[in-house]
Design a protein around this motif. Structure first.
Motif, short mmCIF file in Angstrom:
data_model
loop_
_atom_site.label_atom_id
_atom_site.label_comp_id
_atom_site.label_asym_id
_atom_site.label_seq_id
_atom_site.Cartn_x
_atom_site.Cartn_y
_atom_site.Cartn_z
N ILE A 437 0.84 -1.20 0.00
CA ILE A 437 0.00 0.00 0.00
C ILE A 437 0.87 1.24 0.00
CG2 ILE A 437 -1.88 1.22 1.19
CD1 ILE A 437 -1.38 -1.91 2.74
N ILE A 438 0.77 2.02 -1.07
CA ILE A 438 1.48 3.29 -1.05
C ILE A 438 0.51 4.45 -1.08
CG2 ILE A 438 3.78 2.65 -1.83
CD1 ILE A 438 2.92 2.97 -4.63
N ASN A 439 -0.75 4.11 -1.05
CA ASN A 439 -1.77 5.15 -0.98
C ASN A 439 -2.61 4.90 0.26
OD1 ASN A 439 -3.93 6.78 -1.24
ND2 ASN A 439 -4.65 5.92 -3.18
N PRO A 440 -2.46 5.72 1.30
CA PRO A 440 -3.14 5.48 2.56
C PRO A 440 -4.66 5.33 2.42
CG PRO A 440 -1.50 7.16 2.84
CD PRO A 440 -1.57 6.88 1.38
N ALA A 441 -5.23 5.98 1.40
CA ALA A 441 -6.67 5.88 1.24
C ALA A 441 -7.09 4.44 0.95
CB ALA A 441 -7.14 6.79 0.13
N GLN A 442 -6.14 3.66 0.43
CA GLN A 442 -6.47 2.27 0.10
C GLN A 442 -6.07 1.31 1.21
OE1 GLN A 442 -4.09 2.20 -3.47
NE2 GLN A 442 -5.91 2.08 -4.73
N LYS A 536 -5.10 3.34 10.15
CA LYS A 536 -5.41 4.43 9.23
C LYS A 536 -6.06 5.54 10.05
CE LYS A 536 -8.86 4.67 5.81
NZ LYS A 536 -9.43 4.10 4.61
N MET A 537 -5.58 6.75 9.84
CA MET A 537 -6.15 7.86 10.59
C MET A 537 -6.84 8.83 9.64
SD MET A 537 -4.31 10.17 13.43
CE MET A 537 -3.20 10.93 12.28
N ASP A 538 -8.06 9.19 9.98
CA ASP A 538 -8.80 10.16 9.17
C ASP A 538 -8.74 11.52 9.83
OD1 ASP A 538 -9.70 8.23 7.37
OD2 ASP A 538 -11.36 7.67 8.69
N ILE A 539 -8.79 12.54 8.99
CA ILE A 539 -8.92 13.90 9.52
C ILE A 539 -10.29 14.40 9.08
CG2 ILE A 539 -7.98 16.25 9.45
CD1 ILE A 539 -6.08 14.25 10.81
N LEU A 540 -11.05 14.92 10.01
CA LEU A 540 -12.42 15.34 9.70
C LEU A 540 -12.63 16.83 9.97
CD1 LEU A 540 -12.59 12.37 11.41
CD2 LEU A 540 -14.88 12.53 10.49
N ASN A 542 -15.80 19.18 10.67
CA ASN A 542 -17.22 19.07 11.03
C ASN A 542 -17.79 17.72 10.62
OD1 ASN A 542 -17.34 21.44 12.31
ND2 ASN A 542 -18.56 22.54 10.77
N GLY A 543 -17.06 16.70 10.92
CA GLY A 543 -17.57 15.35 10.69
C GLY A 543 -17.35 14.80 9.29
N ASN A 544 -16.82 15.61 8.36
CA ASN A 544 -16.56 15.10 7.00
C ASN A 544 -15.09 14.76 6.82
OD1 ASN A 544 -19.24 15.53 5.85
ND2 ASN A 544 -18.78 17.69 6.23
N ILE A 545 -14.85 13.60 6.26
CA ILE A 545 -13.46 13.17 6.07
C ILE A 545 -12.79 13.99 4.96
CG2 ILE A 545 -12.00 11.28 5.22
CD1 ILE A 545 -13.87 9.35 6.61
N ALA A 581 -15.19 22.04 13.77
CA ALA A 581 -14.38 21.11 14.56
C ALA A 581 -13.41 20.42 13.63
CB ALA A 581 -15.29 20.08 15.21
N ILE A 582 -12.12 20.43 14.01
CA ILE A 582 -11.10 19.70 13.24
C ILE A 582 -10.75 18.49 14.09
CG2 ILE A 582 -8.84 19.83 12.16
CD1 ILE A 582 -9.08 22.89 12.34
N GLN A 583 -10.93 17.31 13.55
CA GLN A 583 -10.71 16.11 14.37
C GLN A 583 -9.81 15.11 13.66
OE1 GLN A 583 -14.93 15.34 14.36
NE2 GLN A 583 -14.99 15.48 16.61
N ALA A 584 -9.03 14.40 14.48
CA ALA A 584 -8.29 13.24 13.97
C ALA A 584 -8.99 12.03 14.55
CB ALA A 584 -6.85 13.29 14.42
N ALA A 585 -9.31 11.06 13.69
CA ALA A 585 -10.07 9.91 14.19
C ALA A 585 -9.51 8.61 13.65
CB ALA A 585 -11.53 10.05 13.77
N VAL A 586 -9.57 7.59 14.50
CA VAL A 586 -9.21 6.25 14.07
C VAL A 586 -10.51 5.46 14.11
CG1 VAL A 586 -7.92 4.18 14.61
CG2 VAL A 586 -6.87 6.42 14.93
#
Ligand code: GTP
Length: 637
Positions: A437-442, A536-540, A542-545, A581-586
């Motif tokens: 995997i070289i693309n984190p989205a995958q 994998k960590m998402d950044i959101l 207001n709740g949108n990735i 809101a800026i959030q980091a989420a797993v």
């Protein structure tokens, strides 16, 4: 030249220990270049090399030298010193029987001295230690001689002490080359067998291959075949490098030189390929392991109108630097419309970049998706570039700008992770048990895999002992495991650590240098993969990735990395009208959060500015992010 009067050798050294300066002196002493000209570092031909004072690409020169009443032909193959270019070093060595191992009389053995020595040692070459810079005030050649004896098991009496800068004792170096390095073992009466050990691309003459002849003879007009492609060519030109190309009628076994034979791009003259005469096939030489990219990054033009220019610049440059790999992610880009759409928007991410043009049917699919400026996006080409290391990446960038006039932004580098799939169904779907995997989205979900793997490297740090404590703490913070610790003399220690590659890719070297006031040196070699708790960590917002900011991190580091991204994103956003809101989420768990407030008084001004800059904004939910914010957030990660 009879074979017994030929010597093929390289100079290897840690960066800045004086390899290029010594090469210049050897060239001068043998009359290959004129002393009166300002010939500083003749072999460093690239502008980037002159500016950075480093050698990037190996160069070759043939020197003629008289000794003991006989004339010798000495082929010098210059090699780069930096860790990121060790691929170039090992292939240069394959054309040699011996090396000059240059060590600075003040700094002593450094990390790349060790790495380069072992490359030569494993290739069973004769090693001549040369202690350089004996003119320096703090030079201590005796101490360095002892280090050489201790670390490489070469008697200190064998060291030649020189000053390349002042030209002291250079004669002894040439004599040692003749006396201590054996002539090549070759057979001129056999049919031609030539190794391609380097190749460059010339706009007018096509591919110029640097070759070392193991057997036989090659002449202008000969018909030759590439063992790799089986294509036949007629030889247009052969000659020696002196150091510029000097045509000769023939090249004989034992010699090193150049060959031009109507090959159109460097893929036709693969490094490590064997050339033989048409109708006289030979057993090909073992060749080389191909360069393995360790670092991946995206490249995209600063000005979107320059895509075509950049595309052709990258194509040309990769012709010249075969260690850069260009991946065109056809699976994604040519997949469903939505994938394309994601990819178009994923511009600043390391992998979404130049390469594939999206044509006809895909353009249709894409343009039916509402509310995105596709007319602009459609011009985008994608690919990701793989590099051997960070310096390699920077140098590539600089060459693009200087030699091809292409202004680019390089994104934050990432490393290739792996995942072992857990079910037969998935293995069938991906066509592999283990995916890279070289693309984190995958990055596949934990439910799909039995384990994740991350690339690791065996790192060598050499440092004055007073910094040992600080350096060990740094290594520990980077999740490294200590493997070994050796004192190379009373003031210097060599530490070996197993590092996760992603921990050193961005700023380890800089941290090491600043901790040790510049005295510690570092080198690493590939050490395979290890199991790792990756997530994998998402950044959101207001709740949108935010797709561009999806990242893969080690579980232990998730909080620190997540918090850093949130903070930097907050600093890069333009003022907003409402609170976000800026959030980091797993998964569904939020691990870091920043809040960013609205500012009603600035409403009118802001609305005006936003409508002007509409095209440059990326909309996530109802929040607009300027495109350069992604770069800022990623760059300092
Ligand atoms: P890379 O190509 O980057 O691997 O470096 P290099 O090993 O070729 O080193 P280079 O020849 O560029 O020399 C590095 C620096 O050391 C330059 O500033 C040289 O002028 C200096 N230098 C080289 N030899 C000597 C020497 O004998 N004495 C002194 N005092 N300085 C030297």
């Amino acid at each position: 030249f009879p074979v017994e009067d030929i010597r093929n050798f390289s100079i290897i050294a840690h960066v800045d220990h004086g390899k290029s300066t010594l090469a210049d002196r050897l060239l001068e002493l043998t009359g290959t270049i004129d002393k009166t000209q300002k010939n500083k570092q003749v072999l460093d031909k690239l502008q980037v090399e002159r500016e950075r004072g480093i050698t990037v690409k190996a160069q070759t020169a043939s020197l003629f030298y008289s000794f003991g009443g006989k004339q010798y032909l000495l082929n010098l193959i210059d090699t780069p010193g930096h860790v990121d270019f060790s691929y170039e070093v090992s292939r240069s060595l394959s054309a040699c029987q011996g090396v000059l191992l240059v060590v600075d009389a003040n700094e002593g053995i450094q990390a790349q001295t060790v790495a380069n020595f072992f490359l030569a040692f494993e290739a069973q070459l004769s090693v001549i230690p040369v202690i350089n810079k004996i003119d320096l005030k703090n030079a201590d050649p005796e101490r360095v001689g002892k280090q050489i004896e201790k670390v490489f098991d070469i008697p200190s009496e064998e060291c030649i002490k020189i000053s390349a800068k002042l030209g002291t004792n250079i004669d002894s170096v040439l004599q040692a080359v003749i006396e201590r390095i054996p002539p090549p073992k070759v057979h001129r009466e056999n049919p031609l067998k030539a190794l391609v050990f380097d190749s460059t691309f010339d706009q007018y003459r096509g591919v110029i291959a640097n070759i070392a002849l193991f057997d036989g003879v090659v002449s202008k007009g000969d018909k030759i075949v590439s063992a790799h492609t089986k294509k036949t060519y007629e030889v247009n030109e052969v000659g020696i490098l002196n150091p510029n190309e000097q045509p000769t009628h023939k090249l004989y076994a034992g010699q090193v030189g150049f060959l031009i034979a109507g090959m159109k791009d460097v893929t036709e003259a693969q490094i490590g390929d064997t050339l033989y005469l048409h109708n006289h096939p030979v057993e090909p030489l073992p060749g080389f392991k191909s360069a393995k990219p360790m670092v991946f990054a995206g490249v995209y033009p600063i000005d979107q109108s320059e895509y075509n220019n950049l595309k052709s610049a990258i194509e040309k440059l990769t012709l010249n630097d075969s260690s850069v790999t260009v991946h065109r992610d056809s699976s994604l880009a040519l997949g469903a419309g939505w994938s394309i759409c994601h990819w178009l928007w994923r511009l600043p991410w390391p992998h979404a970049v130049l390469g594939i043009q999206i044509w006809g049917p895909y353009a249709q699919t894409v343009s039916t998706i509402p509310s995105q400026p596709f007319s602009q996006a459609l011009k985008i080409h994608f690919c990701e570039l793989g590099f051997l290391g960070l310096l390699h990446m920077e140098v590539f960038n600089q060459r693009l700008e200087q030699e091809y006039n292409a202004s680019v932004i390089l994104t934050t580098p990432t490393v290739p992770y792996k995942a072992v799939l857990s079910s037969a169904k998935l293995i069938k779907e991906y066509k592999e048990k283990e995916i890279t995997i070289i693309n984190p989205a995958q990055f596949p979900d934990k439910s799909k895999v039995t384990e994740y793997l991350e690339p690791v490297v065996l790192g060598t740090v050499i440092t004055p002992t007073e910094y040992t404590g600080k350096i060990m703490a740094l290594c520990q913070a980077r999740r490294a495991i200590q493997k070994n610790m050796t004192f190379i003399d009373e003031n210097r220690v060599m530490l070996k650590y197993l590092f996760p590659l992603n921990e050193i890719v961005v700023d380890f070297y800089d941290s090491l240098k600043s901790l040790s006031s510049g005295y510690a040196s570092f080198d690493y070699e590939d050490a395979g993969y290890q199991t790792a708790e990756l997530i994998k960590m998402d950044i959101l917002l207001n709740g949108n990735i935010v797709e561009e900011l999806v990242t893969v991190v080690h579980r232990e580091k998730a909080y620190t990395v997540g918090k850093g991204i949130c903070e930097r994103l907050k600093d890069s956003l333009p003022r907003q009208l409402f609170e976000i809101a800026i959030q980091a989420a797993v998964g569904s768990k939020v691990i870091a959060r920043e809040t960013y407030g609205g500012d009603i008084t600035r409403k009118m001004k802001l609305l005006k500015r936003q409508s002007e800059g509409k095209k440059k904004l990326r909309k996530v939910g109802n929040i607009e992010i300027p495109k350069d914010a992604f770069i800022k957030v990623l760059k300092t990660q």
